[in-house]
Design an enzyme around this catalytic site. Structure first.
Site, mmCIF file in Angstrom:
data_model
loop_
_atom_site.group_PDB
_atom_site.id
_atom_site.type_symbol
_atom_site.label_atom_id
_atom_site.label_comp_id
_atom_site.label_asym_id
_atom_site.label_seq_id
_atom_site.Cartn_x
_atom_site.Cartn_y
_atom_site.Cartn_z
ATOM 1 N N HIS A 1 16.625 21.929 42.412
ATOM 2 C CA HIS A 1 16.772 20.632 43.775
ATOM 3 C C HIS A 1 15.399 19.772 43.719
ATOM 4 C CE1 HIS A 1 20.093 22.300 44.703
ATOM 5 N NE2 HIS A 1 20.122 23.254 44.318
ATOM 6 N N SER B 1 -4.644 -0.668 37.552
ATOM 7 C CA SER B 1 -3.411 -2.535 37.996
ATOM 8 C C SER B 1 -4.754 -2.917 38.011
ATOM 9 C CB SER B 1 -3.820 -1.297 39.679
ATOM 10 O OG SER B 1 -3.817 -2.440 40.596
ATOM 11 N N LYS C 1 -5.666 3.009 39.814
ATOM 12 C CA LYS C 1 -4.772 3.808 39.910
ATOM 13 C C LYS C 1 -4.766 3.657 38.091
ATOM 14 C CE LYS C 1 -1.440 3.320 41.161
ATOM 15 N NZ LYS C 1 -0.450 2.183 41.951
ATOM 16 N N GLU D 1 7.463 4.946 32.635
ATOM 17 C CA GLU D 1 8.601 3.751 33.059
ATOM 18 C C GLU D 1 8.923 3.319 32.220
ATOM 19 O OE1 GLU D 1 6.038 3.349 37.718
ATOM 20 O OE2 GLU D 1 4.945 2.668 35.622
#
Ligand code: ARG
Length: 449
Positions: free
Chosen positions: A148, A269, A275, A282
């Site tokens: 969970h 970024s 970043k 992704e």
């Protein structure tokens, strides 16, 4: 027909933009078909030889980048045109004797798929090897395992890595299974009723590397089960890659800080200098949607069709090629990302807080003769006390632990160690160090080579 087809029909009918890539397989099966016709006495052996030589030159032209003309409907008609150009019409026109594009396209697509399955298999294996190599390095590192998405119990990092290897073992098994079933040759099924010439389909199948000819011509020309099976295998593989990617994206966030992505597979970024984005992961996660879409698209095509060949089936290749192309880009990118990962093993170990060993503390009581139910209640009361005091479970004073159950001894606190927890889990498939060592050997054997 008295008139030619409408340009509007040509626009919807033309598939060469998709099926051009079938050319090596079509050249190969056409060469064998000419031989089979000659063996059956339908063509002269000199004619079959001439066709074979012509097809070699056609293959050379295609390999050199010969472009389709506006009149080439699909790769089969294009190759037919080129063969006419190479060897002239009387002989070239005999090649299509006793066959149809229906058995032809089914054969070419199966040959392409057998090849594609091998390429995907090799790429999955590459990812497995990278995961296993990381697991070998990280046998002594520990991290929380989650249920969970809540910290559950400590495991070795190797055990978590291997948990992503076994689904890939099953994926490869599914692909191999699909390949075994699709290794039957459609050629000779004709348009629907079989070929009218005495072709030895068994020898023909063998000449193309198939295990056997297909058993029923009606079934053969409409059968795209093999496309559906491969697309399902790719969809599930895509879901597994998405799950691995999602785990790693989470683990790479500042909040977790378990892994750092390497330079080769992350991006910065344009605005925020701090970043380090896991783009490849992704995109792998996102691609799972495309594989599923291709599977659903094909199943939608198949579900309403009557038996035999129907032009709807032409769309099978768009789904199949799209999924395989995407998978062959996704797999190496995920493998590269995993290969470049560095684990912050201090952080993964620090995340194994003592509350995660509450089960081990209950197991301690069970080993001393308490029932699991009363042990669970005793440890539950300790968890509550620690929570109320705002401290970790292992910061409770020994007196509090002893007071929770008469079977608690002075060694109870040792049960709250993460490594002690792992040491107890040596049953097959568990996270104990010996069990993981055995699992690593088992994984290496399953991967093969
Ligand atoms: N391009 C077609 C396909 O991919 C080839 C088969 C055409 N057969 C036919 N009966 N029109 O399905």
């Amino acid at each position: 027909f008295r008139g030619g087809p409408s340009p509007l029909l040509e626009a919807i009918n033309r598939s060469i933009g998709t099926d051009f890539r079938l050319w090596p397989h079509d050249v190969r099966l056409s060469t064998q078909w000419a031989r089979a016709l000659a063996d059956a006495g339908v063509l002269g052996h000199d004619e079959a030889r001439l066709i074979g030589e012509g097809l070699v030159r056609v293959g050379d032209r295609l390999a050199a980048g010969e472009a389709p003309t506006a009149a080439d409907e699909d790769i089969h008609t294009m190759i037919d045109r080129l063969l006419h150009e190479e060897i002239g019409s009387p002989v070239a026109a005999k090649l299509h004797t006793g066959r149809s594009r229906n058995d032809q396209v089914a054969t070419a697509t199966r040959l392409w798929t057998l090849d594609a399955v091998e390429r995907v298999d090799a790429a999955v294996r590459q990812l497995q090897q990278v995961l296993v190599a990381q697991a070998e390095r990280l046998q002594d590192a520990i991290m929380p395992a989650y249920t969970h998405l809540q910290r559950a119990q400590p495991v070795s990092v190797a055990h978590w890595l291997l948990s992503h290897v076994w689904p890939l073992v099953r994926d490869r098994g599914r692909l191999a299974d699909a390949a075994r079933r699709l290794a039957e040759c459609p050629l000779g099924a004709g348009a629907i009723a079989g070929t009218a010439f005495g072709v030895d389909r068994t020898a023909l199948a063998a000449s193309l590397g198939f295990a056997a000819p297909t058993p029923n011509s009606i079934d053969t020309v409409g059968d795209r089960d093999f496309v559906a099976e491969v697309l399902f295998a790719l969809s599930l593989l895509g879901a597994h890659l998405s799950r691995l990617a999602e785990d790693l994206i989470l683990f790479g966030s500042s909040e977790f800080g378990f892994v750092r992505f390497g330079d080769g597979f992350s991006t910065g970024s344009s605005m925020m200098p701090q970043k380090r984005n896991p783009d490849a992961l992704e995109l792998a996660r996102g691609s799972a949607a495309r594989f599923l879409g291709d599977l659903v698209s094909l199943m939608g095509t198949l579900k309403g069709l009557p038996s035999g060949y129907n032009k709807d089936l032409q769309d099978d290749k768009r789904a199949l090629f799209g999924a395989v192309d995407a998978m062959l880009v996704v797999l190496p990118a995920v493998a590269g990302t995993v290969d470049e990962l560095t684990f912050d093993v201090r952080r993964t170990e620090a995340a194994c807080t003592s509350a995660m060993m509450a089960t081990d503390l209950a197991d301690y009581l069970v080993r001393r003769g308490a029932t699991f139910r009363e042990s669970h209640a005793a440890v539950g009361s300790l968890v509550r006390q620690a929570e109320e005091a705002g401290i970790e479970l292992d910061a409770l004073p020994p007196s509090a632990i002893r007071a929770a159950h008469p079977l608690f001894g002075d060694d109870a606190a040792a049960a709250l160690g993460a490594r002690a927890s792992l040491a107890h889990r040596e049953a097959v498939g568990g996270t104990g160090p010996e069990a993981v060592r055995a699992q690593l050997a088992q994984a290496r054997a399953a991967i093969g080579g």
